[in-house]
Write a protein that holds these residues in place. Sequence first.
Motif, mmCIF file in Angstrom:
data_model
loop_
_atom_site.group_PDB
_atom_site.id
_atom_site.type_symbol
_atom_site.label_atom_id
_atom_site.label_comp_id
_atom_site.label_asym_id
_atom_site.label_seq_id
_atom_site.Cartn_x
_atom_site.Cartn_y
_atom_site.Cartn_z
ATOM 1 N N PRO A 140 -14.463 22.175 13.497
ATOM 2 C CA PRO A 140 -13.233 23.162 14.028
ATOM 3 C C PRO A 140 -12.332 23.632 12.920
ATOM 4 C CG PRO A 140 -12.878 20.802 14.460
ATOM 5 C CD PRO A 140 -14.238 20.690 13.683
ATOM 6 N N SER B 116 -12.607 28.693 14.642
ATOM 7 C CA SER B 116 -13.464 27.831 15.514
ATOM 8 C C SER B 116 -12.900 26.794 16.405
ATOM 9 C CB SER B 116 -14.607 27.166 14.571
ATOM 10 O OG SER B 116 -13.969 26.361 13.600
ATOM 11 N N SER B 117 -13.092 26.521 17.445
ATOM 12 C CA SER B 117 -12.561 25.927 18.263
ATOM 13 C C SER B 117 -13.228 24.359 18.381
ATOM 14 C CB SER B 117 -12.444 26.164 19.740
ATOM 15 O OG SER B 117 -14.164 26.194 19.903
ATOM 16 N N GLU B 118 -12.898 23.638 19.011
ATOM 17 C CA GLU B 118 -13.328 22.045 19.015
ATOM 18 C C GLU B 118 -14.745 21.940 19.008
ATOM 19 O OE1 GLU B 118 -11.476 18.983 18.622
ATOM 20 O OE2 GLU B 118 -9.943 20.430 17.988
#
Lengths: 315, 457, 332
Positions: free
Chosen positions: B70, B89-91
Amino acid sequence: MDAEQEVTGRTPGVDVEASRRALAGIEPTPGVAKPDPILVADSVTRTFGGLTAVDVAHLEVQRGVITALIGPNGAGKTTLFNLLTGFDRPDTGTWSFNGTSLGRKPAYKVARMGMVRTFQLTKVLSKLTVIENMRVGATAQRGESLLAAMVAPLWRSQEKANTDRADNLLERFLLAEKREDFAGSLSGGQRKLLEMARSLMTDPELVMLDEPMAGVNPALKQSLLGHVKSLRDEGRTVLFVEHDMDMVRDISDWVVVMAQGKVVAEGPPDTVMADPAVVDAYLGAHHDAELTFEEEEKILAEAEAEIQKEAQGHE
Amino acid sequence: MAIALRRGATATTALVLLGAVLAALLTVMAGSPAHAAETRCALVKPTDDDTISILGRICDRREKPPVAVPGVRVTVEDEAGEELGEATSSEDGTFVIDLPGTSIEHLGKSYTVVLDESTLPEGTKPEITSRTIDINLDNDQTVIFPIGDAGPAKPSKFTEALQLMVGGLVFSVLLAMAALGLSMIFGTTGLTNFAHGELITFGALVAFFIDRLPGRIEVGGTEITVIVGVLGAFLVGGVFGWLNDTALWRPLRRRGTGLVAMMIVSIGLSLFLRNIYQYFAGAQTRNYSQYGAVEPWEIGDILLTPKELTVILLGVAVLVLTTSLLQFTRLGKATRAVADNPGLASATGINVERVIGTVWIGGAALAALAGALLGVTQGFDFQLGFRILLLVFAATVLGGLGTIWGAIVGAFVIGLFTELSTLFVDPEFKFVGALLLLIVILLIRPQGLLGKAQRIG
Amino acid sequence: MDFNELLTGSLQQALGPTAVVYCLAAIGLNIHFGYTGLLNFGQAGFMMVAGYAMVTMSTIWGQSLWLGVLVGVILTVILALMLGVPTLRLRADYLAIVTIAAAEIIRQVISAAKFSDDLGGQDGLTGFIKPFRKMNPFDEPVGIDGVVMWSPNDFWVMTVGWLLVVAACLITWLLMRSPWGRVLKSIREDEDAVRSLGKNVYAYKMQSLIIGGLFGALAGFVVALRSATVGPSFFATDVTFFAYTVLLIGGAARVLGPVAGAVIFWFLITVLDIAFGQMTAGADPIIPASIMDSTQASLMRLIFMGLGLMLLMIYRPQGIFGDRRELAIDGR
């Protein structure tokens, strides 16, 4: 009956009677040499898939006479016609017309040299009138070139002359009344007549007729016969394919018999018709012996195998 | 009468058999659903809108299974180097960047997706920091940035070729299904059907409407809505083919309408249906609710998704089955006999109209199946079939119009050539290459690769 | 419903520049299909090559539009030769597929992003029209007051366009009454018969392809002049299909068939378009939005056109002015 009819175009000084007499002394064997051949073919073969449709070792056609080409269905007569006139290409072989080799010559050039054919399934131009059908046949038209086409004065006089010639031919072939009708509206016999008349517009030396009598009613047959004879009498050579034996006997001077792609016999009509090889070719070699059950089975199996092979060849 | 009944029964059995195989194979597809574990690298679902989005994920491949990375900044630049959008970018390691403007503006352009190395966690190394993508379809584009030990910077031509082969095979089998229908219909009726593309689109639409029906269809906890949709497309497609023949083409044959006239009627039908489709389904690109983004397997250097494998296997099975039916059943033989010579076939007691009816049902069902599967693999819109119609024609003509094996061989030549040509030419020219190939082959071998020369006279 | 708008708008289209374009394209197809029986489904390709040739001579090389026209004509002839050589010996349906494929190749290559610097990609090209508009003798709208009006630019294009149509029809008439035209018609009926009479069928088909293609090229020039731009969307596959519809409405193998066809086609299409547009417009449309919204309304004309083409071909294949006995398209 045709003696009075107008003799037009190229009559290259052929003495019909002399030509016929010259044939008299010739031995009736397949591939025999003729005194004055117009058409000579050598080892012409054509195969479709595994099937040999035509395999002609040597054939000569005498100038100035009527030669009939007969044989059972599938003997390769039409295919031979296609090959000789450039509508199909043979696998091997050479052939010549008036001494000029025709190998790889396209159909239209063959026609221009004076060797014109008709078709088994009559090819009239349905959506054109009868007279237009005739006019198309005329050769060396000035108005058929793109640039001259737009300037009518350049071709009008020639067109007039061609039309006169066409009208004469229509008169002779009893089609004058149909002059302005669409060719598609003619009966089968009239179409045959039109096709023959149209081919004469090219003023051919050799006329090749593919089954001229097929589908023609008996009343018209006699007049058609007369027309074919008149072609010879005006000095043209005729080669025709026919099934009607009466016609063959009646008008031909020489008969060539084909079976399974080969020339199996040739000679004067009476001699050929009496030849056992010809009877065999027509009725099959087994015609006089009763088939046993095993033989019948075997023939059926062979036929089946052939069909299978054929079917596979298509995919 | 008895023979006719038996023949009808054979046809039914064949269709049922085909359906069964279809169902069996489609469950393979369901067997590998894309469920994402929490730390596992997830996949992004394509957005269902008119714009093009760049989707991606950043995964650490040193772990097995790979884990998400992430907080990494990603930007998209156009050819001039101008930044069009960015995301972090996410989790679950994924990111979505919407390209501004409508999809049409982006078609044919190429963009570079760049990874900001400074935002990567310490101790990680990207295998690749930027990827260039060409926008050729108005679909969302997916990019993957694997993180780990530095691998080969650029895949070799060979690897690239193998990867393209996968896409080429998928396209080939689908093309072959569509081409087989076109070729059989041409073979038996002489009709060059310009509305065949609409039979393809029809399949994609049927599957879509089944998919959109409220509720989901489950078997043993696995959702199979789309699978039912694809099956439905196959069956309803067959009915549509029957309808086409019964309502339009059979009456025209009875009237003795010429082949050229029928060809022009089919152009009118194509125009009519295409706009009807747009009327009811709209102009946007659609995706099904399942299999939009499936995690690929990595086999060596090649990525292969379960759905690609399923489509290939299913397609081959359908093709083998269809050709066997044509080769070995009574009806199949009758079909080939009609294709060869309708008059003769009729004289030998074959009910030509019945054969043609069956060919229409089978051909349209195959086309619809191809359409539904195209929808599964790449999404679809109302022009799906029309767009590939020329390639379907190319395949049939290339192999030899009206021949069964020719259509299949032609489809594989065209399908693989289309994809593999991108090794050497710009992807935007891949269709051009295939169509040029068609013209070149016609020059050398006018009857097509497997066709037979015609006899004159 | 506003019937005045319906009539005005339809007349404007029926006689306007777009009708000219389709009329010229259909005259070309008439030579190909109506008289010779050649199924050219790539007329849009001929139009595109010519249109782009004229425009690029001006935009890339800074040459005059006249030179552009000349180059367009030369390229059209080359295209016809390239298409004709591989296909004219083949069956009619092969020509159909190859020409449609060739038109698509041309369109995809010209609109490619790779060449967008020179050819404008999907956006197309502009900025060539000035010299043409400078020659425009009209400086205010022309038309019949209260019935129909055209802008000066449109009317200038129409003037040039309809003059081209007159010339094209005259050439067609001169050619088709000549022995040359008779050979073409004979080829349409049965090319083997023509071959057996000593005519070089292949050469005639090639000439037909070139001449019909050149009329298509004229259509391409008018497209560019009409819109002051050329773009790939003007030359999609459907353009060829529309041109066929125009030809079939008027009647194939009739000199004036394409003219009547183009006028009638654009009149009807525009009537449908405006009528459905009106019925779905406004706050309280005649047709509720749940059945048809304005986007769907714009599709209605194409739906009707597809249906119309089918019905025309089935029930009146000779078109409005054709003679059924002399119909070009039948049982082959």
